[in-house]
Design an enzyme around this catalytic site. Structure first.
Site, PDB file in Angstrom:
ATOM      1  N   CYS A 110       7.533 -41.456   6.557  1.00 11.38           N
ATOM      2  CA  CYS A 110       8.277 -41.594   5.301  1.00 11.38           C
ATOM      3  C   CYS A 110       7.758 -42.736   4.438  1.00 11.38           C
ATOM      4  O   CYS A 110       8.184 -42.896   3.294  1.00 11.38           O
ATOM      5  CB  CYS A 110       9.766 -41.767   5.592  1.00 11.38           C
ATOM      6  SG  CYS A 110      10.549 -40.247   6.159  1.00 11.38           S
ATOM      7  N   ASP A 114      20.498 -35.609  -0.400  1.00 12.62           N
ATOM      8  CA  ASP A 114      19.507 -35.281   0.620  1.00 12.62           C
ATOM      9  C   ASP A 114      19.021 -33.838   0.568  1.00 12.62           C
ATOM     10  O   ASP A 114      17.943 -33.529   1.073  1.00 12.62           O
ATOM     11  CB  ASP A 114      20.089 -35.572   2.012  1.00 12.62           C
ATOM     12  CG  ASP A 114      20.320 -37.057   2.218  1.00 12.62           C
ATOM     13  OD1 ASP A 114      19.335 -37.798   2.232  1.00 12.62           O
ATOM     14  OD2 ASP A 114      21.490 -37.474   2.320  1.00 12.62           O
ATOM     15  N   ASP A 130      20.953 -40.019   4.791  1.00 12.29           N
ATOM     16  CA  ASP A 130      20.135 -40.515   5.888  1.00 12.29           C
ATOM     17  C   ASP A 130      19.166 -41.562   5.355  1.00 12.29           C
ATOM     18  O   ASP A 130      18.751 -41.526   4.204  1.00 12.29           O
ATOM     19  CB  ASP A 130      19.417 -39.388   6.648  1.00 12.29           C
ATOM     20  CG  ASP A 130      18.404 -38.624   5.809  1.00 12.29           C
ATOM     21  OD1 ASP A 130      18.444 -38.734   4.569  1.00 12.29           O
ATOM     22  OD2 ASP A 130      17.586 -37.902   6.398  1.00 12.29           O
TER      23      ASP A 130
END
Length: 349
Positions: free
Chosen positions: A18, A52, A228
């Protein structure tokens, strides 16, 4: 030694996990002038709040949740890379309170430079995670690319009245974090060849733990907002909650769950370039204590690959929600702060 064990996947890419995400400020600039498609009555969640996943209502009892997530290698082992990438992609489904139902694989590889068996192992790792989640990989798309890429386009189902959003937090909410921080720091050490075997096990255990608890949180009393924590770090994703909900966050530095092996590395100066870009994007809206150590600040903007869920809830329900996380195997879960009325900023105490 096999041919595949000699190949270091991270050497093929300029970033990993990420940490590959475009910095928040740059992404905001890119999207600033992109026109929205206007109101659609069945599109329950779109791009407006940087949530998300997208959510589309099918009928009064079902809504489809759709997301896509992919990145370049964060580890050298191809099977582990596939597992981490798939776990990370499915996390967006769980973060919306949904149950994943299907996935499509996204594969990009330098075909002339990687043996076929390496590519097979990446795909096999992703398939193993989907199998654990009860999700079929029903197809996908592959390209010949200069850097290895793997991920999923994932679909899930949720009741329209039980969607978990990132912009519904309330004044007084407790903030809960579900996993320990430090994946980016560990990845920096791995890329330099200094990550210990114990640290690798800790990193892999965290990054391949499916956020299945999200499905259980849907409809629970007191849950107000969920997201998240991934590439923008804990501060970046908390900032999205603050801006979407119009609230100010206070988090306690001493309460942050830190992966033990990452603490040692952070104290030794390991950090990622993505963490620096994250801080440059939102540091102006963060109030830090004067005595914060550099290694502690590193954790605040460290990009998390397949990180934990962040939940805001009524304070009287926080204990039971943390207990639910623990029941699901998220032993690092704890209350890390609270939300209150005020400017959408973050104060670290």
């Amino acid at each position: 030694m096999s041919r595949t064990s000699e190949i270091k996947l991270t050497s093929f890419s300029h970033g990993g996990g990420c940490g590959c995400k475009i910095a928040p400020a740059v992404l905001e600039e890119i999207l600033e002038k992109i026109p929205h498609h206007g109101h659609h009555p069945d599109l329950l969640v779109g791009v407006e709040t940087s949530d998300d996943a997208a959510v589309y209502k099918i009928n009064d009892d079902q809504a489809i949740v759709a997301t896509t997530d992919f990145f370049m290698p964060i580890v050298d082992d191809p099977y582990d890379f596939g597992r981490i990438a798939a776990t990370n992609a499915l996390s967006d489904i769980y973060a919306m309170g949904a149950r994943p139902i299907m996935a499509l694989a996204i594969v990009g590889v330098p075909v002339a430079r990687l043996p076929t068996e390496v590519i097979q192992q990446v795909v096999a790792g992703g398939a193993a995670v989907c199998r654990d989640a009860g999700v079929p990989i029903a197809g996908g798309h592959s390209i010949d690319s200069p850097e290895p890429i793997y991920g999923l386009a994932a679909l899930g189902l949720v009741h329209p009245q039980k969607i978990l959003r990132n912009n519904q937090a309330r004044d007084g909410d407790a903030v809960i974090l579900g996993k320990g921080l430090g994946i980016g720091i560990m990845s920096a050490a791995l890329k330099k060849g200094t990550l210990s075997a114990a640290a690798y096990v800790q990193m892999l255990s965290s990054a391949t733990q499916l956020n299945t608890v999200g499905s259980r949180l849907a409809g629970s009393d007191g849950i107000h907002a969920v997201t998240d924590v991934t590439g923008f770090g804990i501060l970046g994703h908390l900032m999205e909650i603050c801006r979407g909900s119009g609230l100010h966050a206070e988090i306690m530095l001493s309460k942050l769950p830190l992966l033990p092996e990452a603490v040692t590395l952070a104290r030794d100066g390991y950090a990622t370039g993505a963490g620096e870009r994250n801080w440059a994007s939102y540091g102006h809206a963060v109030n830090l204590p004067k005595d914060i150590a550099p290694w502690q600040q590193t954790f605040l903007c460290d990009p998390q690959t397949s990180g934990g869920l962040m939940v805001t809830c009524a304070p009287e329900t926080a204990t039971s929600i943390v207990a639910l996380f623990h029941q699901e195997g998220f032993l690092y879960a704890r209350v890390i702060g609270s939300l209150k009325e005020g400017t959408p900023e973050i104060t670290v105490n």
